[in-house]
Design a protein around this motif. Structure first.
Motif, PDB file in Angstrom:
ATOM      1  N   SER A  55       0.723  -1.286   0.051  1.00  0.00           N
ATOM      2  CA  SER A  55      -0.111  -0.095  -0.191  1.00  0.00           C
ATOM      3  C   SER A  55       0.728   1.310   0.004  1.00  0.00           C
ATOM      4  O   SER A  55       0.324   2.239  -0.663  1.00  0.00           O
ATOM      5  N   SER A  56       1.944   1.271   0.597  1.00  0.00           N
ATOM      6  CA  SER A  56       2.998   2.346   0.616  1.00  0.00           C
ATOM      7  C   SER A  56       3.583   2.533  -0.716  1.00  0.00           C
ATOM      8  O   SER A  56       4.036   3.433  -1.101  1.00  0.00           O
ATOM      9  N   GLN A  57       3.230   1.581  -1.563  1.00  0.00           N
ATOM     10  CA  GLN A  57       4.074   1.775  -3.129  1.00  0.00           C
ATOM     11  C   GLN A  57       2.901   1.988  -4.233  1.00  0.00           C
ATOM     12  O   GLN A  57       3.295   1.891  -5.295  1.00  0.00           O
ATOM     13  N   ARG A  58       1.826   2.225  -3.455  1.00  0.00           N
ATOM     14  CA  ARG A  58       0.652   2.213  -4.449  1.00  0.00           C
ATOM     15  C   ARG A  58       0.853   3.417  -5.548  1.00  0.00           C
ATOM     16  O   ARG A  58       0.748   3.520  -6.596  1.00  0.00           O
ATOM     17  N   ASN A  59       1.234   4.593  -5.046  1.00  0.00           N
ATOM     18  CA  ASN A  59       1.024   5.828  -5.757  1.00  0.00           C
ATOM     19  C   ASN A  59       2.550   5.891  -6.187  1.00  0.00           C
ATOM     20  O   ASN A  59       3.434   6.472  -5.452  1.00  0.00           O
ATOM     21  N   GLN A  60       2.787   5.432  -7.310  1.00  0.00           N
ATOM     22  CA  GLN A  60       4.219   5.558  -8.084  1.00  0.00           C
ATOM     23  C   GLN A  60       4.333   6.791  -8.675  1.00  0.00           C
ATOM     24  O   GLN A  60       3.866   7.364  -9.675  1.00  0.00           O
ATOM     25  N   VAL A  61       5.400   7.593  -8.118  1.00  0.00           N
ATOM     26  CA  VAL A  61       5.800   9.069  -8.684  1.00  0.00           C
ATOM     27  C   VAL A  61       7.124   8.919  -9.391  1.00  0.00           C
ATOM     28  O   VAL A  61       7.891   7.803  -9.029  1.00  0.00           O
ATOM     29  N   PRO A  62       7.308   9.761 -10.018  1.00  0.00           N
ATOM     30  CA  PRO A  62       8.870   9.885 -10.641  1.00  0.00           C
ATOM     31  C   PRO A  62       9.839   9.874  -9.414  1.00  0.00           C
ATOM     32  O   PRO A  62       9.557  10.729  -8.497  1.00  0.00           O
ATOM     33  N   ASP A  63      11.209   9.387  -9.594  1.00  0.00           N
ATOM     34  CA  ASP A  63      12.155   9.483  -8.755  1.00  0.00           C
ATOM     35  C   ASP A  63      12.226  10.911  -8.503  1.00  0.00           C
ATOM     36  O   ASP A  63      12.611  11.308  -7.330  1.00  0.00           O
ATOM     37  N   TYR A  64      12.592  11.680  -9.002  1.00  0.00           N
ATOM     38  CA  TYR A  64      12.862  13.210  -8.788  1.00  0.00           C
ATOM     39  C   TYR A  64      11.847  13.928  -8.099  1.00  0.00           C
ATOM     40  O   TYR A  64      12.114  14.999  -7.692  1.00  0.00           O
ATOM     41  N   LEU A  65      10.644  13.227  -7.865  1.00  0.00           N
ATOM     42  CA  LEU A  65       9.415  13.869  -7.261  1.00  0.00           C
ATOM     43  C   LEU A  65       9.541  13.540  -5.699  1.00  0.00           C
ATOM     44  O   LEU A  65       8.985  14.143  -4.729  1.00  0.00           O
TER      45      LEU A  65
END
Lengths: 228, 285
Positions: free
Chosen positions: B272-282
């Motif tokens: 669940s902590s990995q659900r919202n996958q965002v770019p690394d630079y964010l």
């Protein structure tokens, strides 16, 4: 849809990522542009034992029997860069030539489970045929179900959970798609995106131009015949 | 002899069946009432009415002799002797000596065919329970009523028990008969039909037990077949997807569908902590 490099949301028919300018040819420089000969189950990292491989092969066969247009492939590797797993998955599915698959199953209907045992990351990539049926959320939920088995290092169990969960999702989507097709009729090519529409208009225009030039030529020839 | 006996011991006789009238033809109801008036005109038909009611519904009848509470019986005249002398050839009958106002003196014996099969322990239990019920009342007539009712109930259970025994014996007999016929191979020309009176519903259930088991097994087979059929149908079913032409994306000719990515390098990193996958630079450093 997301760009495999910058993970930003992009349009379904984007020729390149509007954020980072990513195209697949960028990866060709990195991984190569030729075909990669693979089997459905490629255990480069040695994650499975012989018996486990046989079991997983049977599971993949069952998947193919249920879904005659699709296939499921698993790749266990050891990549160096964690961020590249999306890009590598995308590149592999586009360049893979599967030896143990018949020609009737193109890579459009492929689903690739990529497990990187070096950085301990797993990802799912899929072909164009499933573009309308699988979402990122679907794939995330499926991977989340296998997460405890991946943590324990039980890769056979994790793969079988993924295959079964994916089969369940796809069965539901297939039933719904067939039902919708019965109600609304088969999907027409006109709804296949603006690029295709543009191409069709161009082709129509060129055909008209060709016909016009042909008629011009015949009138000229006739006039030349009459003149002498 | 009978008259001499009745002169000093038999006060009132209540008879539950017609056989009693034959054994004492010289006494009419009026005579009995005249000899002893222990029960009133209303009470006498009430008690005899209950005995008749019992006799209608039961194979095991009650014959009751009613005495005064302080009446002394002659040593030569006992309840056992009465059973042997007068009721030996009759069907099984319960003979009761009741002493009005003194239920503890009551006596019970069985006479007739099958009397020997009634256990002394059962007889004592029946008498004791009837006496206890009678002792609960203060009025003499009510004591008599309670005694008769309790005795009737006990006799009903005794009858049921006898019927079950008879049914078991009949079943055993039929099994032996069938075994003999099977062993001889000639078959049985005439089958003895042994009828048994069985009041309990359990024996009826027992007789249909093989049908019940057969039905249950058939149902089980049907359900198992349905489940297997459904499983086979599910496995053999093929799922197709409509082919939709999709424009090429990112220059990829076969696939540009990038699904989710999940990391499993640490146990605390839940899905669940990995659900919202965002770019690394964010991500924050």
């Amino acid at each position: 849809m997301r760009c495999p490099r910058c993970v930003q949301t992009i349009h379904r028919s984007a020729a390149q990522c509007p954020h980072c300018g990513f195209v697949l040819s960028d990866l060709d420089d990195l991984y190569g542009s030729g075909e990669v000969r693979l089997r459905r189950l490629s255990d480069m990292a040695g994650a499975l034992r012989l018996k486990e491989r046989q079991k997983l092969e049977r599971l993949l066969d069952e998947f193919q029997t249920s879904f005659p247009q699709l296939f499921f492939s698993v790749y266990y590797g050891a990549l160096e860069d964690r961020a590249n797993i999306r890009q590598f998955g995308l590149w592999l599915l586009n360049h893979a030539a599967y030896e143990d698959l018949d020609i009737g199953r193109p890579n459009d209907g492929g689903i690739l489970l990529l497990v990187d045992l070096n950085t301990k990351v797993a990802s799912i990539s899929f072909g164009y045929m499933l573009d309308s049926f699988l979402t990122e959320e679907n794939t995330f939920n499926i991977l989340a179900k296998a997460h405890p088995h991946l943590l324990q290092g039980n890769h056979l169990k994790a793969a079988s959970v993924i295959v079964k969960q994916l089969s369940r999702v796809l069965r539901r989507k297939s039933r719904r798609a067939i039902l919708q097709q019965k109600v609304f009729g088969p999907p027409s090519n006109q709804s296949s995106g603006s690029a295709n529409a543009l191409e069709r208009i161009r082709s129509n225009r060129s055909a008209k131009e060709q016909a016009k030039s042909k008629s011009d030529q015949t009138t000229r020839a006739k006039s030349e015949e009459i003149e002498p | 002899m009978k008259l001499s006996l009745f002169r000093w011991l038999l006060l009132l006789l209540l008879v539950s069946d017609s056989a009693r009238a034959e054994s004492l033809p010289q006494l009419t109801d009026e005579d009995r009432a005249r000899l002893q008036q222990l029960l009133s005109k209303q009470e006498h038909p009430d008690r005899s009415g209950f005995l008749e009611y019992h006799a209608e519904g039961s194979e095991l009848k009650i014959r009751m002799y009613l005495f005064d509470s302080k009446e002394n019986l002659a040593d030569t005249y006992t309840i056992e002797k009465l059973c042997e002398d007068q009721n030996a050839d009759e069907p099984l009958t319960a003979i009761v000596f009741c002493f009005l106002g003194n239920p503890e003196r009551s006596q019970l014996a069985f006479a007739g065919q099958g009397a020997a099969e009634v256990l002394a322990l059962d007889r004592r239990k029946m008498l004791k329970s009837a006496i206890i019920k009678a002792m609960e009342k203060s009025d003499h007539v009510m004591q008599l009523e309670a005694f008769i009712v309790e005795l009737s109930i006990s006799l009903f259970w005794l009858e049921s028990k006898r019927a079950e025994t008879l049914a078991a014996q009949a079943a055993e007999g039929s099994r032996e008969l069938a075994g003999k016929a099977w062993a001889s191979g000639n078959g049985v020309e005439k089958v003895e039909v042994v009828t048994a009176i069985d009041a309990s519903g359990f024996s009826v259930l027992k007789s249909h037990l093989h049908w019940i088991i057969l039905g249950f097994l058939s149902l089980l087979c049907l359900i198992t077949g349905c489940v297997f059929g459904w499983l086979i149908w599910t496995r053999s079913r093929r799922y197709h997807f409509p082919v939709v032409e999709t424009p090429e994306r990112l220059g990829a000719s076969y696939a540009a569908g990038v699904g989710a990515v999940i990391a499993f390098h640490k146990k605390l990193g839940s899905p669940s902590s990995q659900r919202n996958q965002v770019p690394d630079y964010l991500k924050r450093a």
